[in-house]
Design a protein around this motif. Sequence first.
Motif, short mmCIF file in Angstrom:
data_model
loop_
_atom_site.label_atom_id
_atom_site.label_comp_id
_atom_site.label_asym_id
_atom_site.label_seq_id
_atom_site.Cartn_x
_atom_site.Cartn_y
_atom_site.Cartn_z
N SER A 43 13.57 33.77 22.72
CA SER A 43 12.90 34.78 23.54
C SER A 43 12.17 35.80 22.66
O SER A 43 11.03 36.19 22.95
N ARG A 44 12.81 36.21 21.57
CA ARG A 44 12.19 37.19 20.68
C ARG A 44 10.98 36.61 19.98
O ARG A 44 9.96 37.30 19.78
N TYR A 45 11.06 35.35 19.57
CA TYR A 45 9.90 34.73 18.93
C TYR A 45 8.74 34.58 19.90
O TYR A 45 7.58 34.78 19.54
N LYS A 46 9.04 34.24 21.14
CA LYS A 46 7.98 34.12 22.14
C LYS A 46 7.34 35.47 22.42
O LYS A 46 6.13 35.58 22.61
N GLU A 47 8.16 36.52 22.41
CA GLU A 47 7.66 37.86 22.69
C GLU A 47 6.73 38.34 21.58
O GLU A 47 5.72 38.99 21.84
N THR A 48 7.09 38.05 20.33
CA THR A 48 6.28 38.51 19.20
C THR A 48 5.20 37.51 18.79
O THR A 48 4.31 37.85 18.01
N ARG A 49 5.31 36.28 19.32
CA ARG A 49 4.35 35.21 19.00
C ARG A 49 4.35 34.87 17.52
O ARG A 49 3.33 34.44 16.96
N ARG A 50 5.47 35.07 16.87
CA ARG A 50 5.61 34.72 15.46
C ARG A 50 6.12 33.29 15.33
O ARG A 50 6.78 32.76 16.22
N ALA A 51 5.79 32.68 14.19
CA ALA A 51 6.29 31.33 13.90
C ALA A 51 7.60 31.43 13.14
O ALA A 51 7.76 32.30 12.28
N HIS A 52 8.54 30.55 13.45
CA HIS A 52 9.80 30.55 12.72
C HIS A 52 9.56 30.03 11.31
O HIS A 52 8.82 29.05 11.11
N PRO A 53 10.17 30.66 10.28
CA PRO A 53 9.90 30.26 8.89
C PRO A 53 10.27 28.82 8.56
O PRO A 53 9.75 28.25 7.61
N LEU A 54 11.17 28.22 9.32
CA LEU A 54 11.56 26.83 9.06
C LEU A 54 10.96 25.86 10.07
O LEU A 54 11.32 24.70 10.11
N ALA A 55 10.03 26.34 10.90
CA ALA A 55 9.41 25.46 11.89
C ALA A 55 7.95 25.87 12.07
O ALA A 55 7.48 26.09 13.17
N MET A 56 7.25 25.96 10.96
CA MET A 56 5.85 26.40 11.01
C MET A 56 5.00 25.52 11.90
O MET A 56 4.10 25.98 12.59
N ASP A 57 5.28 24.22 11.89
CA ASP A 57 4.47 23.29 12.68
C ASP A 57 5.28 22.62 13.77
O ASP A 57 4.86 21.59 14.32
N GLY A 58 6.45 23.16 14.07
CA GLY A 58 7.31 22.52 15.06
C GLY A 58 7.86 23.50 16.07
O GLY A 58 7.34 24.60 16.25
N LEU A 59 8.93 23.08 16.74
CA LEU A 59 9.54 23.90 17.77
C LEU A 59 10.38 25.01 17.15
O LEU A 59 11.05 24.81 16.14
N VAL A 60 10.38 26.15 17.81
CA VAL A 60 11.21 27.27 17.35
C VAL A 60 12.67 26.87 17.37
O VAL A 60 13.44 27.20 16.46
N THR A 61 13.08 26.14 18.40
CA THR A 61 14.49 25.72 18.51
C THR A 61 14.92 24.86 17.32
O THR A 61 16.05 24.94 16.87
N GLU A 62 14.00 24.04 16.81
CA GLU A 62 14.33 23.19 15.67
C GLU A 62 14.48 24.05 14.41
O GLU A 62 15.37 23.82 13.58
N GLY A 63 13.62 25.05 14.26
CA GLY A 63 13.73 25.95 13.13
C GLY A 63 15.04 26.73 13.16
O GLY A 63 15.70 26.91 12.13
N ILE A 64 15.43 27.17 14.34
CA ILE A 64 16.69 27.91 14.50
C ILE A 64 17.87 27.01 14.15
O ILE A 64 18.82 27.43 13.49
N ARG A 65 17.81 25.76 14.61
CA ARG A 65 18.90 24.83 14.32
C ARG A 65 19.05 24.61 12.82
O ARG A 65 20.16 24.64 12.28
#
Length: 294
Positions: A101-123
Amino acid sequence: MSENLELVVITGMSGAGKTVAIQSFEDMGYFCIDNMPPSLVPKFWELIKESGKVTKIALVVDLRSRSFFEEIQSMLSNIENTSFINTRVLFLDASDSELVSRYKETRRAHPLAMDGLVTEGIRKERAILEDLKTKASIVINTTNLTPRQLRERINEEFRSSYETGFRIQILSFGFKYGLPIDADIVMDVRFLPNPHYVSELRPQTGMDQPVYEYVMSFKETEAFYQQFLGLLQTIMPGYVNEGKSSLTIAIGCTGGQHRSVALSERIGKALKEEYKVNITHRDKDKRKETVNRS
């Protein structure tokens, strides 16, 4: 150096509140460094030793890759073997759904999922940080914390860094708003008579004398208070002996406005005779805020 250096290493899940944390430490007078590469830390220590002027440092280390994580681990091992540095690791966490939710709100990319899903980066990040989390001195779950509440929590933990002693956090809450995720002990007082059904007491809280006296007027309240306080006084020395620095006791009623507030105040006051106690009422004014918004 004339005195030991105090170092707080701030780490944890991306999006869990490290920016708020570093701002809190700045407010407490710490020399703060955000995202220094671990490989530069040895040179930094040399500069600090030479200056002799800085005694409190907060250092944010962010996870960007597995190799970066290995550098962090090496850095912490070296620090642990340094006699003049007292180190504590603060790990910030949050639920996967809240991080998304926070990533969607800020529209930032997760550092471990630059080209993929945020959930995968979090995992991936959660798996990499699992070992570091177990070694942390303090873990704060920020899922249900506002930035202000996170600052307050950090202040409670670190504002008296050189002061030793066991600390107790008494937290009143309403079950309708969810359980406190960081509570060590949770007590349900919904079995007590509810001031909500007394019209003149309904808009007040357990901080108001009429509500407090109403809650305490029942024999079942007094019986509960004596037995629960006795239990706490029995188990507290054990927590102290085990080296626990703080304990959060959550007392809940339906809305967190009347019964839990009154009991938290009374129990907190009694425990203050022996321990350092902070009392917080998480949901005391939630009903008022809801009415105002409507």
